[in-house]
Design a protein around this motif. Structure first.
Motif, mmCIF file in Angstrom:
data_model
loop_
_atom_site.group_PDB
_atom_site.id
_atom_site.type_symbol
_atom_site.label_atom_id
_atom_site.label_comp_id
_atom_site.label_asym_id
_atom_site.label_seq_id
_atom_site.Cartn_x
_atom_site.Cartn_y
_atom_site.Cartn_z
ATOM 1 N N VAL A 65 1.066 -0.975 0.648
ATOM 2 C CA VAL A 65 -0.134 -0.446 -0.129
ATOM 3 C C VAL A 65 0.605 1.178 -0.149
ATOM 4 N N GLU A 66 2.073 0.745 1.127
ATOM 5 C CA GLU A 66 2.507 1.998 1.086
ATOM 6 C C GLU A 66 4.333 1.599 1.352
ATOM 7 N N PHE A 67 5.137 2.726 0.395
ATOM 8 C CA PHE A 67 7.109 2.851 1.187
ATOM 9 C C PHE A 67 6.833 3.794 2.204
ATOM 10 N N HIS A 68 6.697 4.008 3.568
ATOM 11 C CA HIS A 68 7.408 4.981 4.142
ATOM 12 C C HIS A 68 8.916 5.091 4.112
ATOM 13 N N LEU A 69 9.584 6.498 4.264
ATOM 14 C CA LEU A 69 10.783 6.798 3.996
ATOM 15 C C LEU A 69 11.138 7.549 5.045
ATOM 16 N N ALA A 70 11.837 8.440 4.930
ATOM 17 C CA ALA A 70 12.554 8.993 6.365
ATOM 18 C C ALA A 70 11.704 10.186 6.652
ATOM 19 N N GLY A 71 11.256 10.064 7.810
ATOM 20 C CA GLY A 71 10.405 11.185 8.070
ATOM 21 C C GLY A 71 9.087 11.068 7.763
ATOM 22 N N ASP A 72 8.885 10.203 6.771
ATOM 23 C CA ASP A 72 7.034 9.484 6.654
ATOM 24 C C ASP A 72 6.673 8.782 8.304
ATOM 25 N N VAL A 73 5.177 9.144 8.378
ATOM 26 C CA VAL A 73 4.415 8.877 9.536
ATOM 27 C C VAL A 73 3.796 7.625 9.335
ATOM 28 N N PHE A 74 3.226 6.528 9.515
ATOM 29 C CA PHE A 74 2.782 6.099 9.671
ATOM 30 C C PHE A 74 1.927 4.911 10.520
ATOM 31 N N GLY A 75 1.294 4.143 10.121
ATOM 32 C CA GLY A 75 0.472 3.471 11.694
ATOM 33 C C GLY A 75 -0.983 3.120 11.665
ATOM 34 N N PHE A 76 -1.469 4.576 10.122
ATOM 35 C CA PHE A 76 -3.345 4.510 10.815
ATOM 36 C C PHE A 76 -3.887 4.470 10.451
ATOM 37 N N ASP A 77 -3.423 2.705 9.134
ATOM 38 C CA ASP A 77 -4.326 1.842 9.117
ATOM 39 C C ASP A 77 -5.548 0.739 9.779
ATOM 40 N N GLY A 78 -6.705 1.119 9.639
ATOM 41 C CA GLY A 78 -6.970 0.466 10.836
ATOM 42 C C GLY A 78 -7.766 0.795 11.793
ATOM 43 N N ASP A 79 -8.673 0.728 12.814
ATOM 44 C CA ASP A 79 -9.082 0.885 13.821
ATOM 45 C C ASP A 79 -10.175 -0.170 14.408
ATOM 46 N N PRO A 80 -10.027 -0.705 15.843
ATOM 47 C CA PRO A 80 -9.039 -0.848 16.565
ATOM 48 C C PRO A 80 -7.989 -1.632 16.133
ATOM 49 N N THR A 81 -7.904 -1.786 15.295
ATOM 50 C CA THR A 81 -6.515 -3.457 14.971
ATOM 51 C C THR A 81 -6.122 -2.687 13.773
ATOM 52 N N HIS A 82 -4.726 -2.923 13.778
ATOM 53 C CA HIS A 82 -4.661 -2.627 12.267
ATOM 54 C C HIS A 82 -5.345 -3.963 10.905
ATOM 55 N N ASN A 83 -5.035 -3.062 9.473
ATOM 56 C CA ASN A 83 -5.441 -3.810 8.229
ATOM 57 C C ASN A 83 -4.304 -4.434 8.100
ATOM 58 N N LEU A 120 -2.564 13.515 7.735
ATOM 59 C CA LEU A 120 -3.276 12.598 6.941
ATOM 60 C C LEU A 120 -4.122 12.672 6.170
ATOM 61 N N LEU A 121 -3.388 14.331 5.782
ATOM 62 C CA LEU A 121 -4.510 14.846 4.998
ATOM 63 C C LEU A 121 -3.621 14.656 3.167
ATOM 64 N N ARG A 122 -2.590 14.396 3.603
ATOM 65 C CA ARG A 122 -1.312 14.211 2.527
ATOM 66 C C ARG A 122 -1.512 12.822 2.296
ATOM 67 N N LYS A 123 -1.596 12.147 3.480
ATOM 68 C CA LYS A 123 -1.515 10.749 2.864
ATOM 69 C C LYS A 123 -2.824 10.416 2.429
ATOM 70 N N LEU A 124 -3.823 10.350 2.569
ATOM 71 C CA LEU A 124 -5.165 10.276 1.662
ATOM 72 C C LEU A 124 -4.920 10.760 0.957
ATOM 73 N N GLN A 125 -3.907 11.612 0.011
ATOM 74 C CA GLN A 125 -3.371 12.103 -0.701
ATOM 75 C C GLN A 125 -2.695 11.242 -2.004
ATOM 76 N N ALA B 127 -10.092 4.042 1.119
ATOM 77 C CA ALA B 127 -8.634 4.267 0.023
ATOM 78 C C ALA B 127 -7.579 3.417 -0.517
ATOM 79 N N GLU B 128 -6.961 2.713 0.646
ATOM 80 C CA GLU B 128 -6.147 2.211 1.011
ATOM 81 C C GLU B 128 -6.748 0.628 0.383
ATOM 82 N N ALA B 129 -8.397 0.434 0.646
ATOM 83 C CA ALA B 129 -8.510 -0.760 0.558
ATOM 84 C C ALA B 129 -8.566 -0.814 -1.210
ATOM 85 N N HIS B 130 -8.935 0.267 -1.757
ATOM 86 C CA HIS B 130 -9.132 0.475 -3.168
ATOM 87 C C HIS B 130 -8.074 0.571 -4.008
#
Lengths: 218, 218
Positions: A65-83, A120-125, B127-130
């Motif tokens: 779904v995504e590559f996360h490089l230096a400076g990137d924030v991740f871990g927002f997928d899923g609630d309450p558990t990771h997808n 979050l908006l940047r991630k969505l975009q 979006a990730e599911a898409h």
DNA sequence: CGGCCCGTTGAAGCTAATCAATGGCCGTGG
DNA sequence: CCACGGCCATTGATTAGCTTCAACGGGCCG
């Protein structure tokens, strides 16, 4: 000369990590950071190295779904558990903090207010751009877009020039672009033959004709 | 009997619109709500009807990024300007408010605190599911996933049963699934022949074998 | 030096796209 | 009320692009 390009895969995060609470953690190559189904309590910022987040379908097909490089924030997928599952690509150092604490950084009185929203908006975009790529672009367009995206992220991280260092394997790239490893490899070769890129080593690409690459991306 | 199913395309939003400030606006079929490149100051909630957000590539290829149904919030793409175009699918009523005001609803002291975060996180997960669907699933899997997604959204909106009403055309579905209209049509036919769905009219689908549909989705 | 992993290249097969024609519903107007 | 026209959807035939299957190469590490 392209050969003078030195891969800056291991780079310090450009965002001041001091602004982050939480713990610093290290992971080895291919080590799991979190897995699908685990409780999603934390968010992670990449200090150095790279991370892939992906899902594996029942029959083994993997979509990164995504590559996360230096400076990137991740871990927002899923609630309450990771997808998704998150894995280190090579050696990785992360800064880990509670999700709740991350959201707190957005209170009007907090330092760096609005930062969390913008993240979050940047991630969505980015996810939406990924959708457009996978839905409507050819193999060639996907590969070119991917390379220019990586180039842009490197430049934003402070490295300029057309030398791109790829922390991930061809298989990772294929699984990100929704292609097979063979198609990715063939497309790299085609771009090289047509003079748009050079491939000095497995993990580095030099853009020779940026305008032409841009034109491909449609 | 499948024929007893009445399409509830026009439904009131389940979220209390009273919690929303802003203006109510109406749009006709195919009318543009915002366009790519326009300043992105507002967010929109669907009160009734449906909306598509999409991007068109230079040569005319269109990718629909999301369908927004009653209760959904959209308009987060792009900053400071929209990356996508939003259009009404049929007659639509929207509640419009400033983005800044929407973000304010998330202050700890505000009523419905956490709502805005939850909204954005859900959008990111969709979006990730898409991405996963477009990257790794076959035409048949995409169509089945789409139908079950629409079914789930309808049920969550208060309509139960296996009758799904589709506000959008086959072309819209194709552009959402990254397929052609012919492939979508053929896949609908296959699912019908195999007894998993019925197609009582152009804009409605009845799920006959939910378990089998689920199994297809991989 | 040898083995292994990753990547490249070739040939054949398959899925979905493209090109083309027909069908059916719906709104409009006679 | 029925006839016509337009749009949307379906279906068929062919093609293109990507995948699959298979073999080879080359760099890196033990």
């Amino acid at each position: 000369m392209a050969a003078s390009f030195d891969p800056p895969i291991e780079t310090e995060c450009p965002t001041p990590a001091a602004a982050w609470a939480g713990v610093r953690m290290s992971y080895d190559r291919d080590e799991e950071i979190f897995g699908e189904g685990e409780p999603a309590r934390n968010v992670y910022m990449v200090v150095s190295g790279a991370v892939r987040t992906y899902r594996v379908l029942a029959d083994g097909r993997r979509q990164i779904v995504e590559f996360h490089l230096a400076g990137d924030v991740f871990g927002f997928d899923g609630d309450p558990t990771h997808n998704l599952t998150a894995e280190a690509i090579g050696e990785v150092t992360l800064q880990v903090m509670r999700r709740t604490a991350f959201f707190e950084t957005d209170r009007p009185d907090a330092p760096g207010a609005g930062h969390a929203w913008a993240t979050l908006l940047r991630k969505l975009q980015r996810a939406e751009a990924h959708v457009i790529m996978l839905g409507r672009q050819s193999a060639c367009e996907r590969v070119a877009s991917f390379l220019l995206d990586m180039r842009g992220r490197m430049i934003r991280a402070g490295f300029d020039g057309d030398g791109i260092s790829l922390p991930m394997t061809r298989q990772d790239i294929a699984d990100y672009l929704g292609l097979t490893i063979e198609t990715v490899s063939r497309t790299f070769s085609q771009l090289q033959v047509s003079g748009m890129i050079e491939l000095p080593s497995r993990r580095s690409v030099v853009v020779r004709n940026l305008a032409a690459m841009d034109r491909i991306c449609a």
